[in-house]
Design a protein around this motif. Sequence first.
Motif, PDB file in Angstrom:
ATOM      1  N   ASN A 175      -4.575 -15.905-105.597  1.00 17.71           N
ATOM      2  CA  ASN A 175      -4.643 -15.827-104.441  1.00 17.71           C
ATOM      3  C   ASN A 175      -3.351 -16.916-103.564  1.00 17.71           C
ATOM      4  OD1 ASN A 175      -5.215 -17.149-101.051  1.00 17.71           O
ATOM      5  ND2 ASN A 175      -5.037 -14.759-100.927  1.00 17.71           N
ATOM      6  N   ARG A 182       2.937 -11.673-101.151  1.00 12.65           N
ATOM      7  CA  ARG A 182       4.176 -10.649-100.535  1.00 12.65           C
ATOM      8  C   ARG A 182       4.661  -9.776-101.153  1.00 12.65           C
ATOM      9  NH1 ARG A 182       1.306 -14.584 -98.083  1.00 12.65           N
ATOM     10  NH2 ARG A 182       1.517 -15.408 -95.826  1.00 12.65           N
ATOM     11  N   VAL A 227       2.922  -4.879-101.915  1.00 13.96           N
ATOM     12  CA  VAL A 227       2.106  -5.448-102.959  1.00 13.96           C
ATOM     13  C   VAL A 227       1.538  -4.257-104.166  1.00 13.96           C
ATOM     14  CG1 VAL A 227       0.237  -6.668-102.756  1.00 13.96           C
ATOM     15  CG2 VAL A 227       1.946  -7.423-101.935  1.00 13.96           C
ATOM     16  N   VAL A 247      -3.909 -10.544-100.715  1.00 10.88           N
ATOM     17  CA  VAL A 247      -3.388 -11.306 -99.908  1.00 10.88           C
ATOM     18  C   VAL A 247      -3.703 -11.917 -98.206  1.00 10.88           C
ATOM     19  CG1 VAL A 247      -1.891 -10.044 -98.014  1.00 10.88           C
ATOM     20  CG2 VAL A 247      -1.602  -9.236-100.176  1.00 10.88           C
ATOM     21  N   LEU A 260       1.007  -4.656 -97.075  1.00 11.41           N
ATOM     22  CA  LEU A 260       0.082  -4.097 -98.390  1.00 11.41           C
ATOM     23  C   LEU A 260       1.483  -3.192 -99.705  1.00 11.41           C
ATOM     24  CD1 LEU A 260      -2.839  -4.253 -95.828  1.00 11.41           C
ATOM     25  CD2 LEU A 260      -2.292  -6.315 -97.768  1.00 11.41           C
ATOM     26  N   SER A 295      -2.594  -9.968 -93.999  1.00 16.56           N
ATOM     27  CA  SER A 295      -3.467  -8.564 -94.875  1.00 16.56           C
ATOM     28  C   SER A 295      -3.968  -7.829 -93.340  1.00 16.56           C
ATOM     29  CB  SER A 295      -4.833  -8.949 -94.778  1.00 16.56           C
ATOM     30  OG  SER A 295      -5.742 -10.012 -93.770  1.00 16.56           O
TER      31      SER A 295
END
Length: 258
Positions: A200, A204, A235, A222, A232, A226
């Motif tokens: 973490n 991005r 990712v 994320v 999202l 989030s």
Amino acid sequence: MFQPRVAIASLSGESDAEWATAAESYVGAAILGGVALDDASQEAAQALVARGRSEFLTDDPFGFIDSQLAELRDSDLFVAVNVRATNADPIRKAAAVCAEYGAGIEINAHCRQEELREIGCGETLLRDEERLCAYVEAAAESGTPVGVKARAELEGIELPKLASKLADAGATWLHVDAMDSESVVADIADAESDLYLVANNGVRDRETVHEYLDYGADAVSVGRPSDNPTVLRRVEAATTEWFDADSERDNDDREVPV
């Protein structure tokens, strides 16, 4: 542990069942919370709210966890709850609630706010390995998966060695906020603790995802974005791409029978 190998990380006062459901199309896991479980951690959370931070404030944190997990009962997500406490008993009780729903519990050894550090919560647990491992052992009694969220860049803390101790105590995963020390993920992966390693901080895009996975993370999470479907989606695509390519590399490395 979950597919796709993307999690959304707990954001105090924001990460609830509704937040998890909104992200479900793009991720494999959602970590709710953080939830303050006992009087001391609740008082600290109230002090944080008084100075403008967002927190879940409830007279019944265990009922709150139960209600949130009930809302996600039919979800395909792996769900866990990030928790804070000043002793093992509330951790044990919260883990039992999580176990009823097949959810995991994540012990918060991450938060650095002064109010939490003063009562021995958050990152102070990284300097009290015996107590942190006792929390893990208490949670593991329920049979539910147990994780720890930790942060890098704390002087004197050797996360690779700590990872091995947490695994011995019964932890399933380690969720590491790399804090601009991304290579610590490689150090932990090389320690071969058998913990599922979730990386973490700053996740991005394709570049950040592949950096952590190249270092040996099993998954990424994320945080602040989030609630942003664009991030999202990006990712998730980058993570799937990396593991598809990794599978192809493994196939290429196999000997062809003659």
